[in-house]
Write an enzyme that holds these catalytic residues in place. Structure first.
Site: not given
Length: 379
Positions: A79-81, A83-84
């Site tokens: 999941p990228c959230q 580091f987004s």
């Protein structure tokens, strides 16, 4: 191939299937895919349920050592959230951070190689310490260190040779500007070196085809007369005009390349008009004759004024589900489970298939070289 068989893979955080499709096209045989999202798993089952073993579950519940899997590749997009750029920037303190689970999968499965993808934000200075921790942990997954104890770069240490790259999907054939971090590794015992992947497409070649020889407009049956490059392209076009030969490689693919044959939304196969698109500062849609801006997921499927196309008459509308899927490389027969919002979220979270395939072929090349080395008899 390994011992005369296809290269076998396991994928975590499979989502709507972008990376899985790309890796399958690159020659990997999926032995296990996992995601926790109901709609994403329904999409995978509807499209490849007869071919791919799919499990809906939390990766933290999986005991890889007990599954009896002998795999060559572990892949996925944690999941990228955390580091987004658009998120809360909590990094490893965010409960959605699943990099420790990606590392655990490598530790327990001991694949020949791994390939992970994440947002470009992971490479920002704020997260460089955590990125070093991820790289060091993947290089030697048996050595457990705390994220707060960010180690120095140790490229020559560990069971795996690990490289990371910041890549743009447009440079590998996707009709979309999408910058992503890829982390790849191979066992050092295989005796191969991971060189940087080579882009196949370029902006210079697109500008040449558009404004120097006109091949782009001819391909689309459009007249070049009266057209001028946008202001932000003029300097590059002038530079290119001083060259006698076209730049090497292929041109970036544009929105028009990807969707023009679909025509206006017709209500068929996800090509459905969605009202409400509007422009505001920083959200002005994608031009037809450039790669699209990054297709995003957002909390509600379509974030703000993004995911819009600017048409030839200057009007704009949201990309339809089918158009957005084309921009991510999904085939037209790939059906998405759930509402418009859920479908767009799956598409926005996906790895562009062209980029996943390119990286899969690049990594498979390293595995193939290792297999050839292993096959050479010792004299």
């Amino acid at each position: 191939m390994a011992d005369g068989r296809p290269w076998r893979s396991v994928e975590l955080f499979s989502g709507g299937g972008g990376m899985a499709l790309g890796l399958a096209r690159a020659g990997f045989e999926h032995r296990f895919l996992i995601d926790w999202n109901t709609h994403a798993c329904a999409t995978l089952r509807a499209n490849r349920g007869m071919e791919w073993p799919i499990r809906q579950d939390d990766v933290r519940a999986v005991r890889w050592r007990h599954m009896g899997l002998d795999v060559d590749l572990v892949a996925g997009g944690p999941p990228c959230q955390p580091f987004s750029i658009g998120g809360k920037h909590a990094g490893h303190l965010d409960p959605r951070d699943m990099w420790p689970e990606a590392i655990r999968a490598v530790r327990e499965l001991r694949p020949r190689a791994f390939l992970f993808e994440n947002v470009a934000g992971l490479a920002r200075p704020a997260f460089r310490g955590y990125l070093r921790w991820v790289l060091r942990s993947l290089a030697d997954p048996d050595v457990e260190i705390l994220p707060d104890e960010a180690p120095p770069d140790c490229p020559g240490v560990g069971e795996y040779q690990v490289r990371w790259f910041l890549l743009d999907a447009a440079d590998f054939g996707a009709p979309q500007r999408r910058r992503r971090v890829f982390i790849a590794g191979v066992r050092r015992s295989l005796g191969v070196t991971l060189e940087a992947p080579t882009p196949t497409h370029s902006r210079d070649r697109l500008l040449w085809d558009q404004w120097i020889d006109g091949a782009y407009w001819a391909r689309h049956g459009l007249r070049v007369a009266g057209r001028e490059p946008p202001r932000d392209q003029i300097a590059a076009v002038e530079r290119l005009s001083r060259h006698a030969l076209a730049p090497p490689g292929r041109p970036w693919r544009t929105v028009r390349d990807a969707i023009s044959d679909l025509g206006p939304p017709n209500g068929v196969n996800g090509h459905v008009f969605q009202p409400g698109a509007r422009a505001y500062p920083g959200h002005t849609g994608s031009r037809l004759d450039e790669p699209a801006k990054t297709i995003k997921a957002g909390d509600h499927g379509v974030p703000g004024g993004e995911n819009m196309v600017v048409l030839d008459d200057g009007s704009m509308r949201y990309f339809t589900v089918r158009e957005a899927a084309r921009l991510q490389g999904f085939p037209d027969d790939w059906a998405f489970a759930g509402s418009w919002t859920e479908s767009m979220r799956q598409i926005g979270n996906a790895v562009p298939i062209q980029l996943a395939e390119a990286m899969g072929r690049w990594l498979r090349g390293a595995l193939d070289r290792a297999a050839r080395i292993d096959a050479v008899p010792v004299r």
